[in-house]
Every structure is written in C-alpha cells, then in structure tokens.
Design a protein around this motif. Structure first.
Motif, PDB file in Angstrom:
ATOM      1  N   VAL A  67       7.402  33.370 -15.132  1.00  0.00           N
ATOM      2  CA  VAL A  67       7.766  33.486 -16.553  1.00  0.00           C
ATOM      3  C   VAL A  67       6.829  32.615 -17.382  1.00  0.00           C
ATOM      4  CG1 VAL A  67       9.551  33.043 -18.269  1.00  0.00           C
ATOM      5  CG2 VAL A  67      10.179  34.011 -16.059  1.00  0.00           C
ATOM      6  N   ARG A  68       6.607  31.396 -16.923  1.00  0.00           N
ATOM      7  CA  ARG A  68       5.714  30.487 -17.651  1.00  0.00           C
ATOM      8  C   ARG A  68       4.286  31.041 -17.680  1.00  0.00           C
ATOM      9  NH1 ARG A  68       7.060  26.359 -15.172  1.00  0.00           N
ATOM     10  NH2 ARG A  68       5.454  26.191 -13.568  1.00  0.00           N
ATOM     11  N   HIS A  69       3.823  31.571 -16.547  1.00  0.00           N
ATOM     12  CA  HIS A  69       2.464  32.119 -16.504  1.00  0.00           C
ATOM     13  C   HIS A  69       2.305  33.278 -17.494  1.00  0.00           C
ATOM     14  CE1 HIS A  69       2.004  30.727 -12.030  1.00  0.00           C
ATOM     15  NE2 HIS A  69       2.276  29.730 -12.868  1.00  0.00           N
ATOM     16  N   ALA A  70       3.297  34.152 -17.529  1.00  0.00           N
ATOM     17  CA  ALA A  70       3.225  35.294 -18.446  1.00  0.00           C
ATOM     18  C   ALA A  70       3.160  34.816 -19.886  1.00  0.00           C
ATOM     19  CB  ALA A  70       4.422  36.216 -18.235  1.00  0.00           C
ATOM     20  N   ARG A  71       3.967  33.831 -20.230  1.00  0.00           N
ATOM     21  CA  ARG A  71       3.948  33.306 -21.605  1.00  0.00           C
ATOM     22  C   ARG A  71       2.578  32.720 -21.930  1.00  0.00           C
ATOM     23  NH1 ARG A  71       9.329  32.185 -23.870  1.00  0.00           N
ATOM     24  NH2 ARG A  71       8.288  30.718 -25.236  1.00  0.00           N
ATOM     25  N   LEU A  72       1.993  31.986 -20.992  1.00  0.00           N
ATOM     26  CA  LEU A  72       0.665  31.408 -21.223  1.00  0.00           C
ATOM     27  C   LEU A  72      -0.365  32.505 -21.484  1.00  0.00           C
ATOM     28  CD1 LEU A  72       0.615  28.665 -18.415  1.00  0.00           C
ATOM     29  CD2 LEU A  72       0.608  28.240 -20.884  1.00  0.00           C
ATOM     30  N   CYS A  73      -0.336  33.538 -20.665  1.00  0.00           N
ATOM     31  CA  CYS A  73      -1.338  34.598 -20.798  1.00  0.00           C
ATOM     32  C   CYS A  73      -1.118  35.439 -22.058  1.00  0.00           C
ATOM     33  CB  CYS A  73      -1.331  35.484 -19.549  1.00  0.00           C
ATOM     34  SG  CYS A  73      -1.917  34.647 -18.057  1.00  0.00           S
ATOM     35  N   PHE A  74       0.133  35.748 -22.391  1.00  0.00           N
ATOM     36  CA  PHE A  74       0.394  36.462 -23.644  1.00  0.00           C
ATOM     37  C   PHE A  74      -0.070  35.641 -24.843  1.00  0.00           C
ATOM     38  CE2 PHE A  74       3.557  39.186 -21.357  1.00  0.00           C
ATOM     39  CZ  PHE A  74       3.083  40.409 -21.791  1.00  0.00           C
ATOM     40  N   THR A  75       0.135  34.333 -24.771  1.00  0.00           N
ATOM     41  CA  THR A  75      -0.297  33.468 -25.865  1.00  0.00           C
ATOM     42  C   THR A  75      -1.807  33.467 -26.002  1.00  0.00           C
ATOM     43  OG1 THR A  75       1.652  32.045 -25.598  1.00  0.00           O
ATOM     44  CG2 THR A  75      -0.243  31.107 -26.753  1.00  0.00           C
ATOM     45  N   LEU A  76      -2.522  33.316 -24.882  1.00  0.00           N
ATOM     46  CA  LEU A  76      -3.976  33.331 -24.941  1.00  0.00           C
ATOM     47  C   LEU A  76      -4.489  34.665 -25.471  1.00  0.00           C
ATOM     48  CD1 LEU A  76      -4.847  31.425 -21.649  1.00  0.00           C
ATOM     49  CD2 LEU A  76      -5.435  30.717 -23.974  1.00  0.00           C
ATOM     50  N   ALA A  77      -3.893  35.755 -25.023  1.00  0.00           N
ATOM     51  CA  ALA A  77      -4.308  37.074 -25.517  1.00  0.00           C
ATOM     52  C   ALA A  77      -4.166  37.155 -27.027  1.00  0.00           C
ATOM     53  CB  ALA A  77      -3.485  38.167 -24.837  1.00  0.00           C
ATOM     54  N   SER A  78      -3.042  36.670 -27.537  1.00  0.00           N
ATOM     55  CA  SER A  78      -2.823  36.743 -28.989  1.00  0.00           C
ATOM     56  C   SER A  78      -3.791  35.842 -29.740  1.00  0.00           C
ATOM     57  CB  SER A  78      -1.378  36.364 -29.323  1.00  0.00           C
ATOM     58  OG  SER A  78      -1.153  34.973 -29.133  1.00  0.00           O
ATOM     59  N   MET A  79      -4.116  34.685 -29.175  1.00  0.00           N
ATOM     60  CA  MET A  79      -5.032  33.776 -29.843  1.00  0.00           C
ATOM     61  C   MET A  79      -6.451  34.344 -29.913  1.00  0.00           C
ATOM     62  SD  MET A  79      -3.183  31.252 -30.875  1.00  0.00           S
ATOM     63  CE  MET A  79      -1.931  32.516 -31.136  1.00  0.00           C
ATOM     64  N   TYR A  80      -6.815  35.151 -28.918  1.00  0.00           N
ATOM     65  CA  TYR A  80      -8.129  35.782 -28.939  1.00  0.00           C
ATOM     66  C   TYR A  80      -8.143  37.061 -29.770  1.00  0.00           C
ATOM     67  CZ  TYR A  80     -10.110  32.575 -25.513  1.00  0.00           C
ATOM     68  OH  TYR A  80     -10.588  31.452 -24.878  1.00  0.00           O
ATOM     69  N   GLY A  81      -6.996  37.449 -30.311  1.00  0.00           N
ATOM     70  CA  GLY A  81      -6.991  38.543 -31.257  1.00  0.00           C
ATOM     71  C   GLY A  81      -6.165  39.748 -30.884  1.00  0.00           C
ATOM     72  N   ALA A  82      -5.524  39.735 -29.722  1.00  0.00           N
ATOM     73  CA  ALA A  82      -4.661  40.857 -29.380  1.00  0.00           C
ATOM     74  C   ALA A  82      -3.448  40.864 -30.305  1.00  0.00           C
ATOM     75  CB  ALA A  82      -4.196  40.764 -27.926  1.00  0.00           C
ATOM     76  N   ARG A  83      -2.959  42.044 -30.624  1.00  0.00           N
ATOM     77  CA  ARG A  83      -1.726  42.108 -31.413  1.00  0.00           C
ATOM     78  C   ARG A  83      -0.597  41.512 -30.585  1.00  0.00           C
ATOM     79  NH1 ARG A  83       1.921  46.459 -30.589  1.00  0.00           N
ATOM     80  NH2 ARG A  83       1.340  47.827 -28.871  1.00  0.00           N
ATOM     81  N   TRP A  84       0.412  41.039 -31.258  1.00  0.00           N
ATOM     82  CA  TRP A  84       1.537  40.461 -30.534  1.00  0.00           C
ATOM     83  C   TRP A  84       2.162  41.524 -29.636  1.00  0.00           C
ATOM     84  CZ3 TRP A  84       4.612  37.002 -34.522  1.00  0.00           C
ATOM     85  CH2 TRP A  84       3.919  35.798 -34.676  1.00  0.00           C
ATOM     86  N   GLU A  85       2.075  41.285 -28.359  1.00  0.00           N
ATOM     87  CA  GLU A  85       2.671  42.213 -27.406  1.00  0.00           C
ATOM     88  C   GLU A  85       3.731  41.496 -26.589  1.00  0.00           C
ATOM     89  OE1 GLU A  85       0.648  44.959 -25.033  1.00  0.00           O
ATOM     90  OE2 GLU A  85      -0.871  45.476 -26.529  1.00  0.00           O
TER      91      GLU A  85
END
Length: 224
Positions: free
Chosen positions: A87-105
């Motif tokens: 769960v923690r890993h997924a949150r970290l990766c979703f956060t990094l994706a959003s910071m690099y410009g991915a839409r909030w997923e």
C-alpha cells in the motif's frame, strides 16, 4: 516492481480510474526537465504504481493460501505486513507519477477472480514463492537499489530506498515460505520446484530506455 498478481498465466492490474486518494505530500524537482522526459517519467511511475497496487492483492491471496495449508503464524504475519508495505509503495509511485505530470489517478476495481481463485496447496504455493517471490521480488529489490543509487533527487531516492528495503524483506519471506513447503510437502513439492528452476534457464529480464530520452537524465530520476 512488487510481487505480481498472476492469473490465467498473465499479470493482472486494476482498472484505471481518477482521484487524489493515493497521492501523498512530497515533490521531486522537475522544473529542468523537458516535456517528453517528464511525460515518460510520469508514465513509468504510473506503471509501477499499478504494479505495486496489484501486489497488495497478491499478498492478500498469499495469506489465503497460507491459511488453507495451515502455515505457521510467522508466515501469515509476514504476508499481511507485506500487503501493508505494498500500500505504501503504491502511494509513493502514484505520488511520483503525479509530480512528474500524470493526471491524478487511482486504482479502480481489480478482477476478483484473480484473488479468490488461488491454488491452495503446497505445490502451488512453493512454485509461486519461488517465481513470484524469491525471483520476482528479488529482482524488484535489486532494481530499486540500483535505481536509488543513480537517483539524484532526495524525494525519489527516499521512495526507492523504502521500496528496496521492503522488497528485500518480501523476498526473504518468499524463501521462508518456500523452505516450509519443501520441509512439509514431500517429493511433489521438491519436483515442482526443480521443474520451475529448470524453466528459469530461459528467463529474460530487460528494462528499456524510452525512445528519445537521455539515459543520464533517466537514471538521475531513479530509472535504470
């Protein structure tokens, strides 16, 4: 990244949805990146996010399999702790994706059959521990360590350090599960493990650099 959720011979991930629920509060430095590089990094971290999310379900399934074969409590505890790590890993990766410009997923539904239709016997558990745990998470830990060592941004380095340490511990759990299955499962388990090891001779692992992306920049943002 993470233990795959394998069903019908293929890795399964959740449907894609939208929402901020899996986004945490940290931010890598992205201002110096050109648009194609930012987009490629966002896509790569998003793929990892969905893989890590699927690992939560994978460990949920492992815990069900362990209960079904009367495994000792320390193995059950390890499987449940690993699910929380994912769960923690997924949150970290979703956060990094959003910071690099991915839409909030956010992850949508995941196929329930992939979780509940698990083979609950020592032969299947041993084979999966070897391939998806000892090997899969061992490779994931090595990739995360190598990525951490090339990363330059503190936020990325911190995320990868957490993932590397946790995946290494999950790999150790898989070896413990495999050992218990071999100790208690007899010749059928030993033969299944031997067959799986022979099949690994043909295994291939590769990570490709996206076309048009500078290799040094890619590595400096934690991608190998």
């Amino acid at each position: 990244m993470g233990r795959p959720l394998v069903y019908a011979g293929a890795s399964v991930v959740a449907d894609r949805a939208s929402g901020p629920g899996w986004i945490d509060e940290f931010s890598p430095e992205v201002n110096a990146l050109d648009a194609p590089t930012r987009a490629a990094l966002a896509a790569a971290w998003l793929d990892d996010a969905y893989a890590e999310h699927a690992s939560i379900a994978a460990f949920t399934r492992v815990s069900m399999q362990l209960i079904a074969v009367a495994a000792p409590p320390e193995l059950l505890e390890g499987a449940h702790r690993a699910a929380l790590d994912e769960v923690r890993h997924a949150r970290l990766c979703f956060t990094l994706a959003s910071m690099y410009g991915a839409r909030w997923e956010a992850p949508g539904p995941i196929a329930p059959d992939a979780i509940r239709h698990a083979m609950c016997d020592r032969v299947s558990l041993a084979r999966e521990a070897l391939l998806e745990g000892c090997l899969g998470e061992g490779v994931a830990a090595a990739i995360a360590r190598a990525s951490r060592d090339t990363a330059e941004d503190p936020a990325v380095m911190g995320a990868l350090a957490t993932i590397a340490d946790d995946e290494a511990r999950h790999c150790e759990l898989a070896w413990s599960i495999l050992g218990w299955c071999l100790e208690t499962g007899g010749a059928a388990v030993a033969q299944a493990v031997d067959d799986a090891l022979r099949a690994l001779a043909a295994a291939d692992f590769s990570l490709e650099l996206p076309e048009g992306i500078d290799a040094a920049t890619w590595a400096s943002h934690g991608r190998v």
